[in-house]
Structure formats: structure tokens, C-alpha cells
Design a protein around this motif. Structure first.
Motif, mmCIF file in Angstrom:
data_model
loop_
_atom_site.group_PDB
_atom_site.id
_atom_site.type_symbol
_atom_site.label_atom_id
_atom_site.label_comp_id
_atom_site.label_asym_id
_atom_site.label_seq_id
_atom_site.Cartn_x
_atom_site.Cartn_y
_atom_site.Cartn_z
ATOM 1 N N CYS B 14 0.835 -1.211 0.000
ATOM 2 C CA CYS B 14 0.000 0.000 0.000
ATOM 3 C C CYS B 14 0.861 1.250 0.000
ATOM 4 C CB CYS B 14 -0.914 0.002 1.213
ATOM 5 S SG CYS B 14 -2.144 -1.276 1.131
ATOM 6 N N PHE B 15 1.952 1.217 0.753
ATOM 7 C CA PHE B 15 2.848 2.369 0.794
ATOM 8 C C PHE B 15 3.453 2.618 -0.582
ATOM 9 C CE2 PHE B 15 6.790 4.532 2.404
ATOM 10 C CZ PHE B 15 6.130 5.621 2.918
ATOM 11 N N ILE B 17 1.992 2.040 -3.378
ATOM 12 C CA ILE B 17 0.963 2.676 -4.208
ATOM 13 C C ILE B 17 0.868 4.160 -3.870
ATOM 14 C CG2 ILE B 17 -1.504 2.738 -4.701
ATOM 15 C CD1 ILE B 17 -1.506 -0.286 -4.473
ATOM 16 N N ILE B 18 0.998 4.503 -2.583
ATOM 17 C CA ILE B 18 0.972 5.923 -2.197
ATOM 18 C C ILE B 18 2.122 6.665 -2.865
ATOM 19 C CG2 ILE B 18 1.185 7.536 -0.272
ATOM 20 C CD1 ILE B 18 -0.067 5.370 1.484
ATOM 21 N N LEU B 19 3.297 6.028 -2.926
ATOM 22 C CA LEU B 19 4.468 6.665 -3.538
ATOM 23 C C LEU B 19 4.492 6.492 -5.049
ATOM 24 C CD1 LEU B 19 7.273 5.639 -1.039
ATOM 25 C CD2 LEU B 19 6.150 7.834 -1.210
ATOM 26 N N GLU B 20 3.447 5.872 -5.625
ATOM 27 C CA GLU B 20 3.346 5.672 -7.068
ATOM 28 C C GLU B 20 4.513 4.882 -7.660
ATOM 29 O OE1 GLU B 20 1.441 8.004 -9.633
ATOM 30 O OE2 GLU B 20 -0.027 8.606 -8.134
ATOM 31 N N VAL B 21 4.805 3.733 -7.070
ATOM 32 C CA VAL B 21 5.759 2.811 -7.685
ATOM 33 C C VAL B 21 5.064 2.199 -8.902
ATOM 34 C CG1 VAL B 21 7.018 0.659 -7.356
ATOM 35 C CG2 VAL B 21 6.884 2.307 -5.519
ATOM 36 N N PRO B 22 5.738 2.107 -10.061
ATOM 37 C CA PRO B 22 5.092 1.511 -11.228
ATOM 38 C C PRO B 22 4.551 0.112 -10.927
ATOM 39 C CG PRO B 22 7.162 2.496 -11.848
ATOM 40 C CD PRO B 22 7.068 2.622 -10.367
ATOM 41 N N LEU B 26 5.597 -3.472 -8.139
ATOM 42 C CA LEU B 26 4.925 -3.543 -6.839
ATOM 43 C C LEU B 26 5.276 -4.809 -6.062
ATOM 44 C CD1 LEU B 26 1.317 -2.214 -7.498
ATOM 45 C CD2 LEU B 26 3.127 -1.160 -6.165
#
Lengths: 258, 150
Positions: B14-15, B17-22, B26
Motif C-alpha cells: 500500500c505504501f 501505491i501511495i508513492l506511485e511505484v510503477p 509492486l
């Protein structure tokens, strides 16, 4: 060779990286690589945490200088990855200058996850970080309530344009009070410390510490020092916020037990 | 303990996704993060020292993210920042504030020390692993140049 637009493009790449919290040395390297791929006589880039200065010069032309000031930064790893990839392709000659420019423009606004998913993830981090720290199901439930409050306040804070320091301070105070209040209404005792820690985790200055270490290692002490200060200030905001929240709980006479 | 590892996996996911990892990275970041937390827990059980646990686990996370960055041709930060999340010293910081309010200054001192040492351990891990990889990089480049010369 149109050096003006080459310099502009290279600076745009650096600007996107810096705005999204890349390490300063990485911005510098990207700009220099992109300029040197086209072999002007001399290219220099100076990047600080808040500004970019780039100069390119050749024998038969005046030096071109571009200065950019970066006002606000936010972490977005996807954009850093994409700029890295585009500059690689540009240096290898797979992209023309115009294509590079267009790609960079589209990357600077790119978001791969929808806002509701990001907000949902803020709540999920609180829940599962409580689990990570060894909390039980009731703790997770309490953390979920605090997480919803935190996500809502983060959203509201960014809507009205609060400074990050004040925003983090308010959020931390609110989640400390919220955790105590919810804990009081639950029939069984909860681990308040785990809940508050889990909910404040997304605000912790992990990125700042990482960048500080990496910039310092590369010999960029100025940016490294600035990042270290950033990490301290962020941690201070959180600590003060939690302190205030616990203090308010104490005033109400709610016991905070660990 | 298994629950804690699952917690680490999902929270790092989830973290990320918050930091917008491609999307394609993930799984790597969450695996790195949960492995780091597993190592922390194991060291904590054997050695009973949070600082030692953080150091070893940060070294493993840094090593993994450097290897992943090399093989996927992406910046190291992409894997390291989410992966280090479980070790970031939030617990220590909270305890400092808590004991400050309780006016137990001995405890404040020891937790403040612990928090700084963990932050230092993370920095040390980055220093160590990055330096080693920089050395490799230079060696590779030199070899590439020598190859071209022939």
C-alpha cells in the motif's frame, strides 16, 4: 544543433526529477548526460534541493544559462523511473529532441493510480502496520478509524494548501486524540502506542533520510545537509503533534497506557 | 510472527501505491519489505537488539534493491524507499514523546539514542552497499573500455 531547446529539455528532465523527490546527484547526472550526449563544448549543471542552474557553451556561441526554482516537492517514484528511462533512450539516440520533450511533458502530469485508491491505501497502511507491529484484531479496527481520519485530513489539507509542517502537526494531534477516544469506547483495552505509530507512519521522513544519506555519500554535502534538516523538521512536526494529542487526552482525564 | 510478515507485505504494498511505484515493480518492493521485516524479527529474537536488527535488515534491503535496480534498469530509490518502511524508527520516536510527557527522562534518553542509532543504521547500510556497487560499476566501465580498445 539547437542548443537552446536541448538545454531546455535537459532542465525539464531535471526539474521533474527534483520536484518528485529524486536525489540531487541523480538530477545533476541526468542533466549532464543528456547535454553531453549531443556534445556541446562544455556543459555544467548545479542542482541544489530547491534550485537548478545549467550552463551549456560552445566555441562559436554565447553560453546558454537556465535557472529553475523548485517551490514544492512531493514523492512520486513512477515519474523518476520514467524520466530515467527517457533520458537513457535519448542518450542512446533512440529518441529525437522533440519526442523527448513531448514524452517529458506527458510524464510531468502522469498519475498511474487513481486518487481514491491512494486514499484507500493510506487507511490500509494504518491497519496493516498495526498488524506488522503485532497488534490484534481490535487494534486494527481502531487503527482503521484513525486511518480514515488521517486520509480525510491529508486530502483536506492538500485542498486548502496547508504547509506540510502544519498539516502533519494537525494530523498527528488529531490521530492521537482519535485513538484515545475510540479506545475508550471499545470494551477491551487496546495497544494505543501501536495504533498511533501505525497511523503516523506514512508521514515519517523515510524518503528524506534515504536521500540525505545518498547525497552525502556522493559528496554533495550541501544537499545532504539540507535533506537531513528536512528529515529533522518533519520528525519534529510529528513528535510535537503526537505530544499535543496525548496532552489533550491527559486533560480530559483519559488514561494513556502502553 | 507469520501475521506480522503478512502485515509487512500488505503495508509495504500500500505504501508503494501511495508513492506511485510503477505496477510492474509492486511485487518486488513488497517482497523486499517483508523480507527485511522477517530478518529484523529473526535478529531481534536471537540478539535482542533493535539497533542490530535494523542494521542487518537495512543492509539486506539495500542489497536487494541495488540488485533489482541493476537488473531492471530503474533507480535504486524505487525499491529502497518502500522496502525500508517497516524499519523506519516510528516506535522509538513515539516512545520519546510518550516518556517526555510522563517526565521519565531516563527512558527518553535511551529511546532518543535508539531512534538516532536506527536512523544512523539505515544511513550506514546505504553507505556500505552503495559504495560496493559503485566500485563494481567503475570496474565494469573500465573493463568495457579496455575491451573496446582491443
Amino acid at each position: 544543433m539547437d542548443y537552446q531547446s536541448l538545454t531546455d529539455t535537459a532542465v525539464l528532465a531535471g526539474e521533474i526529477m527534483l520536484k518528485n523527490n529524486a536525489e540531487t546527484y541523480r538530477c545533476e547526472e541526468t542533466i549532464t548526460h543528456m547535454l553531453e550526449a549531443q556534445k556541446p563544448g562544455r556543459a555544467e549543471a548545479v542542482v541544489l534541493t530547491t534550485s537548478i542552474v545549467v550552463t551549456a557553451s560552445d566555441r562559436d556561441m554565447h553560453p546558454i544559462t537556465v535557472v529553475r526554482r523548485i517551490k514544492n516537492r512531493d514523492t512520486n517514484l513512477n515519474r523518476i523511473c520514467r524520466v530515467n528511462e527517457i533520458s537513457r533512450r535519448f542518450c542512446a539516440g533512440a529518441l529525437t529532441l522533440n519526442e523527448t520533450r513531448e514524452e517529458l511533458m506527458s510524464v510531468s502530469r502522469e498519475r498511474i493510480y487513481r486518487p481514491y485508491l491512494v486514499n484507500l491505501c493510506l487507511v490500509m497502511v494504518s491497519i496493516f502496520y498495526t498488524m506488522l507491529l503485532g497488534g490484534n484484531a481490535i487494534d486494527c479496527l481502531n487503527a482503521a478509524v484513525c486511518g480514515v481520519l488521517m486520509a480525510a485530513m491529508t486530502y483536506g489539507g492538500s485542498r486548502i494548501g496547508l504547509r506540510p509542517f502544519i498539516r502533519d502537526f494537525c494530523i498527528c494531534a488529531a490521530i492521537a486524540v482519535c485513538a484515545c477516544a475510540v479506545g475508550r469506547f471499545l470494551p477491551v483495552p487496546v495497544h494505543l502506542d501501536l495504533i498511533i505509530i501505525a497511523t503516523m507512519m506514512p508521514m515519517m521522513p523515510g524518503v528524506a533520510v534515504t536521500n540525505a544519506a545518498r547525497d552525502t555519500l556522493q559528496g554533495d554535502y550541501m544537499s545532504g545537509g539540507a535533506r537531513m534538516l528536512e528529515a529533522f523538521v518533519k520528525a519534529l512536526a510529528i513528535a510535537l503533534g503526537v505530544g499535543l494529542g496525548l496532552g489533550i487526552c491527559g486533560l480530559f482525564g483519559w488514561e494513556v497506557l502502553l | 510472527m507469520i501475521l506480522q510478515i503478512i502485515g509487512a507485505f500488505v503495508s509495504v504494498l500500500c505504501f508503494s501505491i501511495i508513492l506511485e511505484v510503477p505496477r510492474k515493480y509492486l511485487l518486488y518492493t513488497s517482497a523486499t519489505g517483508s523480507l527485511g521485516w522477517l530478518i529484523y524479527l529473526v535478529v531481534l529474537r536471537v540478539e535482542n537488539s533493535t539497533i542490530m536488527g535494523s542494521l542487518i535488515s537495512a543492509i539486506v534491503v539495500a542489497l536487494l534493491s541495488n540488485i533489482l535496480a541493476r537488473s531492471r534498469k530503474a533507480p535504486v530509490t524505487t525499491f529502497f524507499v518502500p522496502g525500508i518502511l517497516p524499519i523506519v524508527p516510528g516506535v522509538g520516536m513515539f516512545r520519546v514523546v510518550y516518556y517526555m510527557l510522563e517526565k521519565d527522562f531516563e527512558a527518553v534518553k535511551s529511546y532518543l539514542f535508539e531512534t538516532f542509532m536506527i536512523a544512523g543504521a539505515i544511513a550506514l547500510a546505504i553507505f556500505l552497499i552503495d559504495s560496493i556497487f559503485l566500485l563494481f560499476l567503475r570496474f565494469d566501465r573500465r573493463r568495457a573500455k579496455a575491451g573496446k580498445g582491443k
